[in-house]
Structures are given as C-alpha cells and as structure tokens.
Design an enzyme around this catalytic site. Structure first.
Site: not given
Ligand SMILES: Cc1cc2nc3c(=O)[nH]c(=O)nc-3n(C[C@H](O)[C@H](O)[C@H](O)COP(=O)(O)OP(=O)(O)OC[C@H]3O[C@@H](n4cnc5c(N)ncnc54)[C@H](O)[C@@H]3O)c2cc1C
Length: 319
Positions: A43, A45, A79, A105, A135, A137, A155, A195, A246, A296
């Site tokens: 997958s 992103e 965000a 998402h 959830r 950021d 979440a 979850k 990051f 992913h």
C-alpha cells in the site's frame, strides 16, 4: 638501524584480516532467494497537494505506482483537519480516474463529532469504503493534544463512530517504538487493542529503521492477543536532516549507523538517493525474510524509491 618490532596483527595483510574476521566472527544466514518468496502486498501513502506543481507531482507519482497494483493507497489529512477539502478531492479523484482503491485518513482534531461524521458520510456516499482513523496531532503552534469539546477524543472513539456510519474497512496507527505520549508500552498496546475491538481490521505502523524493533513489537502484539495484520510503515529516506528532526518529534529512533551513512552527503542528493535505496531495501528484505508479507510505503509523493524497493521485494507491474 633495525625497524621497530611489529605485533603479529600489524603484519597481517588486509586480506588475511578479512579472512580471520570471517572465520572467527558471527555467521549471518543469507537472505532467502527472492524466487522463493511471493510478491508482498503493498500500500502507498500520499499527501494532498497544496499547489498546482505539487498536484502534477502527485499524479505522476500515482500513475507510476498504479501498475504495481497496491492493495490500497491512502491520502493523509493535515494537522488540525487543515486539508479536509484537499484530502477529499484527492481521494475522490483517485476513485474516479484510476483503478486504485483509495483510503482516506481522518482525524479527531478540531471538529465536533457531527462534523467528522459528515465528512465520513461524504466519503461513504462517494464510494470510499476504507478509512485510516487517527487521533491526529494538534495544529502547529498548539503545545499538547486537547480533545475538541463535543468531538471524538481518541482514535478508538473515532473507529466506533465510523462503524455506526457505514461498514468501512478501518486501519489504525501503531507504534513499534511506543507513541511519545503513551504512559507505557503496555498502555500503548492496550490502546491499539481498543481500536481493534472498536472495529479496526489493520494497523499500519509509524516508520522505524531498525527491523528487529518491529519484529519484537509484533511478538508483543501477538502475546497481547492482537491478531489483525500489523503492516510496517516504510519511509525511504532521502532528506536525512529533515527526517532526523521529524523523528525526534514522533518518537522514531534514528540509529547511529544511519547518521553515519548519510554523513557528508548533505550537498549530494544523487548519492543520498542511492544510499537511501540500499537502507530501505535492506530493511524490507530483512522483514520479508522474517515472514512479513505486507508493506505500507510513505511515498512523500515521490515514486522512484518506493518503486525500486517494491521491485526488489518482487512486485512487478501488471497490465
Ligand atoms: C500510519 C499513520 C498515518 C498517520 N496519518 C496522519 C494523518 O493523516 N494526519 C495526522 O494529523 N496525523 C497522522 N498520523 C499521526 C497521528 O495522528 C499521531 O501519531 C497522533 O499523535 C496519534 O494518533 P493515533 O491515531 O495513534 O492516536 P490514539 O490511538 O488515539 O492514541 C494517541 C495517544 O493517546 C493515548 N490515549 C488513547 N486513548 C486515550 C484515552 N482514552 N485517555 C487518555 N489517553 C489516551 C494513547 O495511549 C496514545 O499515546 C499518522 C500516524 C500513522 C502511524
């Protein structure tokens, strides 16, 4: 004058030294042959583009990766919900114009339950059946996460809410190196379990660079009774400096060996890309050799490294 006495070691030729290390060092089994491995499930992103130039870059990335027939492709949500319209536009365009299955998402941040539900209903009506429920950021400038009054707090609450709207396929986030605000690794696993109990059927991990860390996490998750697929999130690194910054925020460790590999390549993008390919290829092959059969990729809307690494894993374009 006679030459200074040398130790027997210093007398050895480099070749003899190599042979000695090989004979006395630890043995590492070879990675299994690729022909013995089925091609993994993939997958990819993407993030929703902000400008026309980035839009063109995204679509050329989508088109390049499409023939690899990923199981799904996902589109991030900015965000604080800042990309809501752009995420929606990108997801629905993928649905309309490609053969790919998109996953949107969706986060809890900065919105009431009704507002989030409306976005989810919009996806359902557009034919989108897969949500990556997060959830989220806090937006830039806000220190910590505060649930929105009247919003989904975490979440797990969002997953339950989505299941009330439609029978979405739901993926959630998992953290091999523990979420930075989790009180303990066990609490973090309990949260993942909540979850899944709420209706998620797949976890996608935060990126990581140390394959054994992921494998240990899988063991712990299994021991905790988690049986849904936990798919490793792979980040091919080209901009090492940015990733190091990051990573400090999101709790992913950057191993010393990696800093050493990219050291001195700050101005040499071409070599960095080659090094990046080797780092990611080693990581995925090691995971594959340990039975991981689904990956992913965080593409950052750039296809080349993802394509090359998927190729190394055995993926081939299909007509
Ligand atoms: C695959 C993947 C995709 C992502 N995509 C996006 C994206 O598109 N947009 C975006 O903004 N961010 C995205 N993120 C980042 C994510 O939003 C952050 O990591 C965020 O800090 C946590 O999200 P979560 O869904 O894991 O949160 P949660 O699962 O809700 O957990 C977050 C933390 O809260 C704690 N917690 C959970 N429930 C409770 C409770 N009831 N009481 C107290 N504490 C609790 C947990 O222990 C955990 O430490 C993504 C992350 C991953 C791994």
């Amino acid at each position: 004058m006679s030459p200074p006495a040398q130790s027997p070691k210093a007398n050895q030729s480099p070749k003899a030294k190599t042979l000695q290390s090989w004979l006395t060092g630890p043995r590492v089994g070879a990675l299994p042959s690729l022909t013995a491995m089925p091609a993994p499930l993939l997958s990819f992103e993407f993030f929703p583009p902000r400008t026309e130039a980035l839009e063109a870059q995204l679509w050329s990335c989508v088109k390049r990766l499409e023939p690899l027939r990923p199981r799904f492709v996902s589109v991030t949500y900015g965000a604080g919900g800042t990309t809501q319209a752009r995420t929606h536009a990108t997801v629905t365009r993928i649905l309309r114009e490609t053969s790919l299955t998109p996953a949107a998402h969706l986060t809890c941040v900065g919105a009431t339950r009704d507002e989030v539900d409306e976005v989810a209903r919009g996806y359902w009506e557009a034919g989108v059946r897969h949500i990556v429920a997060l959830r989220g950021d806090p937006p830039a400038g806000q220190a910590g996460y505060e649930p929105h009054p009247g919003g989904y707090a975490y979440a797990a609450d969002l997953v339950a809410g989505l299941k009330r709207i439609g029978d979405f396929e739901i993926s959630v986030a998992a953290y091999p190196e523990v979420h930075p605000t989790a009180t303990s690794p066990d609490d973090d696993l309990d949260n993942l379990k909540r979850k899944i109990d709420a209706g998620a059927t797949r976890a996608i991990t935060q990126y990581f660079f140390d394959a054994p860390t992921f494998l240990r996490f899988i063991d712990r998750a299994h021991a905790a009774g988690i049986t849904v697929p936990i798919v490793p999130g792979i980040l091919p690194v080209t901009n090492f400096g940015q990733v190091a910054k990051f990573s400090a925020m999101c709790g992913a460790k950057v191993p010393d060996w990696m800093a050493r590999l990219f050291d001195g390549l700050e101005e040499d993008a071409e070599t960095r890309r080659m090094v990046a390919a080797v780092v990611a290829a080693e990581q995925v092959r090691l995971l594959q050799a340990n039975g991981v059969d689904e990956f992913h990729f965080y593409t950052l809307n750039r296809p080349d490294l993802t394509y090359a690494i998927a190729h190394i894993l055995g993926a081939r374009p299909q007509g």
